[in-house]
Design an enzyme around this catalytic site. Sequence first.
Site, mmCIF file in Angstrom:
data_model
loop_
_atom_site.group_PDB
_atom_site.id
_atom_site.type_symbol
_atom_site.label_atom_id
_atom_site.label_comp_id
_atom_site.label_asym_id
_atom_site.label_seq_id
_atom_site.Cartn_x
_atom_site.Cartn_y
_atom_site.Cartn_z
ATOM 1 N N ASN A 218 5.969 9.568 -2.501
ATOM 2 C CA ASN A 218 4.996 8.629 -1.941
ATOM 3 C C ASN A 218 5.260 8.465 -0.448
ATOM 4 O OD1 ASN A 218 7.350 7.214 -2.765
ATOM 5 N ND2 ASN A 218 6.261 5.275 -2.836
ATOM 6 N N ILE A 219 4.167 8.348 0.286
ATOM 7 C CA ILE A 219 4.231 8.236 1.746
ATOM 8 C C ILE A 219 3.399 7.017 2.142
ATOM 9 C CG2 ILE A 219 3.772 9.386 3.948
ATOM 10 C CD1 ILE A 219 3.774 12.073 2.288
ATOM 11 N N GLU A 220 4.094 5.946 2.523
ATOM 12 C CA GLU A 220 3.391 4.691 2.803
ATOM 13 C C GLU A 220 2.993 4.597 4.275
ATOM 14 O OE1 GLU A 220 5.873 1.562 1.209
ATOM 15 O OE2 GLU A 220 5.293 2.124 -0.838
ATOM 16 N N CYS B 144 0.283 8.495 -2.975
ATOM 17 C CA CYS B 144 1.242 8.515 -4.080
ATOM 18 C C CYS B 144 1.936 9.865 -4.188
ATOM 19 C CB CYS B 144 0.532 8.239 -5.400
ATOM 20 S SG CYS B 144 -0.081 6.564 -5.593
ATOM 21 N N GLU C 22 2.348 11.729 -6.805
ATOM 22 C CA GLU C 22 1.600 12.698 -7.615
ATOM 23 C C GLU C 22 0.540 13.402 -6.786
ATOM 24 O OE1 GLU C 22 2.291 9.529 -8.208
ATOM 25 O OE2 GLU C 22 2.187 9.039 -10.332
ATOM 26 N N CYS D 85 -0.947 6.020 -11.158
ATOM 27 C CA CYS D 85 -2.030 5.064 -10.905
ATOM 28 C C CYS D 85 -3.378 5.699 -11.256
ATOM 29 C CB CYS D 85 -2.012 4.607 -9.446
ATOM 30 S SG CYS D 85 -2.760 5.772 -8.299
ATOM 31 N N CYS E 40 -4.568 8.625 -9.002
ATOM 32 C CA CYS E 40 -3.868 9.886 -9.297
ATOM 33 C C CYS E 40 -4.365 10.486 -10.606
ATOM 34 C CB CYS E 40 -2.360 9.655 -9.350
ATOM 35 S SG CYS E 40 -1.644 9.323 -7.721
HETATM 36 N N1 THU Z 1 3.134 4.993 -6.312
HETATM 37 C C1 THU Z 1 3.230 6.339 -6.533
HETATM 38 O O1 THU Z 1 3.642 7.097 -5.654
HETATM 39 N N2 THU Z 1 2.864 6.806 -7.743
HETATM 40 C C2 THU Z 1 2.473 6.036 -8.787
HETATM 41 O O2 THU Z 1 2.178 6.555 -9.847
HETATM 42 C C3 THU Z 1 2.412 4.580 -8.648
HETATM 43 C C4 THU Z 1 2.609 4.059 -7.284
HETATM 44 C C5 THU Z 1 3.573 4.462 -5.018
HETATM 45 C C6 THU Z 1 2.509 3.912 -4.134
HETATM 46 C C7 THU Z 1 3.313 2.942 -3.277
HETATM 47 O O3 THU Z 1 3.899 3.661 -2.221
HETATM 48 C C8 THU Z 1 4.408 2.459 -4.204
HETATM 49 O O4 THU Z 1 4.473 3.402 -5.266
HETATM 50 C C9 THU Z 1 4.181 1.065 -4.773
HETATM 51 O O5 THU Z 1 2.950 0.958 -5.364
#
Ligand code: THU
Length: 135
Positions: free
Chosen positions: A42-44, A53, A55, A91, A94
């Site tokens: 995940n890259i925020e 996300c 995935e 999520c 995804c």
């Molecule tokens: N996130 C994912 O990378 N994959 C998921 O299936 C659920 C959520 C990440 C998004 C965000 O960076 C962090 O998790 C919290 O929601």
Amino acid sequence: MNNSELIKAALEARGLSYSPYSGFAVGAALLCKDGSVFTGCNIENSAFTPTNCAERTAFFKAVSEGKKDFVKIAVVGGNADKQPDNYCPPCGVCRQVMKEFCSPDFEIIMAKNADDYNVMTLAHLLPASFDKREV
Ligand code: THU
């Protein structure tokens, strides 16, 4: 590649997570039908909405490298400062990306570690879904 090996690749990718805002680090490893594996984290973003996300990072890396046939994906996620202690379900966004490229029997491996995981199909995780055949 077996499930445990794929989970190990996802755990390694999780180490690259950029998640300073949530502190929730996620890794994914996507197995293609030709045997190749694409990982993602995940890259925020400080604006939140642009966050990607793990995935989708894996899927977009794979598709952008010409892959479109997939077997399964391993996902690991949890508080960044400890090992995952829960299964991390993908999520809804995804799941819809998976739906674009994968058949109903595509497997989603939600793991705590290489020995402790749940497997569900895309059909189970995204029933009655919108499909590109309807566009
Ligand atoms: N996130 C994912 O990378 N994959 C998921 O299936 C659920 C959520 C990440 C998004 C965000 O960076 C962090 O998790 C919290 O929601």
